[in-house]
Design a protein around this motif. Structure first.
Motif, short mmCIF file in Angstrom:
data_model
loop_
_atom_site.label_atom_id
_atom_site.label_comp_id
_atom_site.label_asym_id
_atom_site.label_seq_id
_atom_site.Cartn_x
_atom_site.Cartn_y
_atom_site.Cartn_z
N ARG A 15 0.85 -1.20 0.00
CA ARG A 15 0.00 0.00 0.00
C ARG A 15 0.87 1.24 0.00
N THR A 16 0.42 2.21 -0.78
CA THR A 16 1.04 3.53 -0.76
C THR A 16 -0.02 4.49 -0.21
N GLY A 17 0.26 5.76 -0.24
CA GLY A 17 -0.71 6.73 0.24
C GLY A 17 -2.02 6.71 -0.52
N ARG A 18 -1.96 6.40 -1.83
CA ARG A 18 -3.17 6.45 -2.65
C ARG A 18 -3.49 5.16 -3.39
N LEU A 19 -2.62 4.16 -3.29
CA LEU A 19 -2.74 3.00 -4.16
C LEU A 19 -2.58 1.68 -3.43
N VAL A 80 -1.59 -2.38 -10.14
CA VAL A 80 -1.81 -1.13 -9.42
C VAL A 80 -3.31 -0.84 -9.43
N TRP A 81 -3.89 -0.76 -8.24
CA TRP A 81 -5.31 -0.51 -8.07
C TRP A 81 -5.51 0.79 -7.32
N ASN A 82 -6.70 1.36 -7.43
CA ASN A 82 -7.01 2.49 -6.56
C ASN A 82 -6.98 1.98 -5.12
N ALA A 83 -7.00 2.88 -4.15
CA ALA A 83 -6.82 2.51 -2.74
C ALA A 83 -7.83 1.49 -2.26
N SER A 84 -9.05 1.52 -2.78
CA SER A 84 -10.08 0.59 -2.34
C SER A 84 -10.03 -0.75 -3.09
N ARG A 117 -0.91 11.96 -12.83
CA ARG A 117 -1.27 12.17 -11.43
C ARG A 117 -0.18 11.74 -10.46
N GLY A 118 0.97 11.33 -10.99
CA GLY A 118 2.08 10.92 -10.13
C GLY A 118 2.01 9.49 -9.65
N VAL A 123 4.37 4.51 -7.26
CA VAL A 123 4.59 3.07 -7.32
C VAL A 123 6.08 2.77 -7.35
N ALA A 124 6.83 3.47 -8.20
CA ALA A 124 8.27 3.23 -8.30
C ALA A 124 8.97 3.52 -6.97
#
Length: 189
Positions: A15-19, A80-84, A117-118, A123-124
């Motif tokens: 998990r990242t802040g948004r993904l 890579v998925w959205n946060a949900s 959107r960065g 992800v990287a």
């Protein structure tokens, strides 16, 4: 040489802040088809595998193989998925793994409706941190075509070093009569 602990530390999800980055699953075939086919004009410029529309059958087989390679630690692809976890927006992961050194290469693509959107940088960064701090890779690379300026900005922004500009290193994915160059960025420890 990599330890068994490092191989066992490979998470199925990051998990990242948004993904949400998640291990491939054949049940995601329809989502992968949608993301790839919505992005074909852009992907075709850079990716050999994206020269034709993806079908659900091909996607399911691709995902079955990717999951198997993930489990054997031969190739660690994450979607890579959205946060949900409800919308697939790209793919990334570690390719060209050599656990004897240990080394690997990060590749990435983001579906066209989600670019700018960065997300690729986010992800990287997450995969760089995981590779160097948890998996204890000694060398991590990001390779790209120098004409793919958006992609080339990512390793530079993350503190990678430009190791090489290989001239006439590959064929153009859309025209095998044309050669293209490759930039190689790395982080080492």
């Amino acid at each position: 040489m990599v330890t068994a602990d490092a191989l066992n530390a490979v998470p199925d999800e990051v998990r990242t802040g948004r993904l949400l980055l998640r291990r491939p699953d054949p049940a995601d075939a329809r989502a992968l088809v949608g993301a790839v086919n919505a992005s074909l004009p852009e992907l075709q410029r850079w990716m050999h595998w994206a020269q034709h529309p993806m079908t659900e059958d091909a996607s399911r087989e691709n995902l079955r193989s990717a999951a198997e390679k993930f489990d054997t630690r031969e190739n660690l692809r994450y979607h890579v998925w959205n946060a949900s976890g409800t919308e697939l927006i790209g793919s990334s992961g570690y390719h060209a793994l050599n656990w004897l050194i240990p080394r690997g290469e990060i590749g990435y693509w983001i579906a066209t409706p989600h670019t700018g959107r960065g997300y690729a940088r986010e992800v990287a960064q997450a995969l760089t941190d995981l590779a160097l701090n948890t998996l204890r890779l000694r060398r991590l690379e990001i390779r790209c075509d120098p004409q793919n300026e958006r992609s080339a900005r990512i390793p530079a922004a993350l503190g990678y070093t430009l190791d090489a500009h290989l001239v006439n290193d590959d064929v153009d994915p859309r025209d095998h009569m044309r050669l293209r160059d490759t930039l190689i960025f790395s982080k080492v420890q």
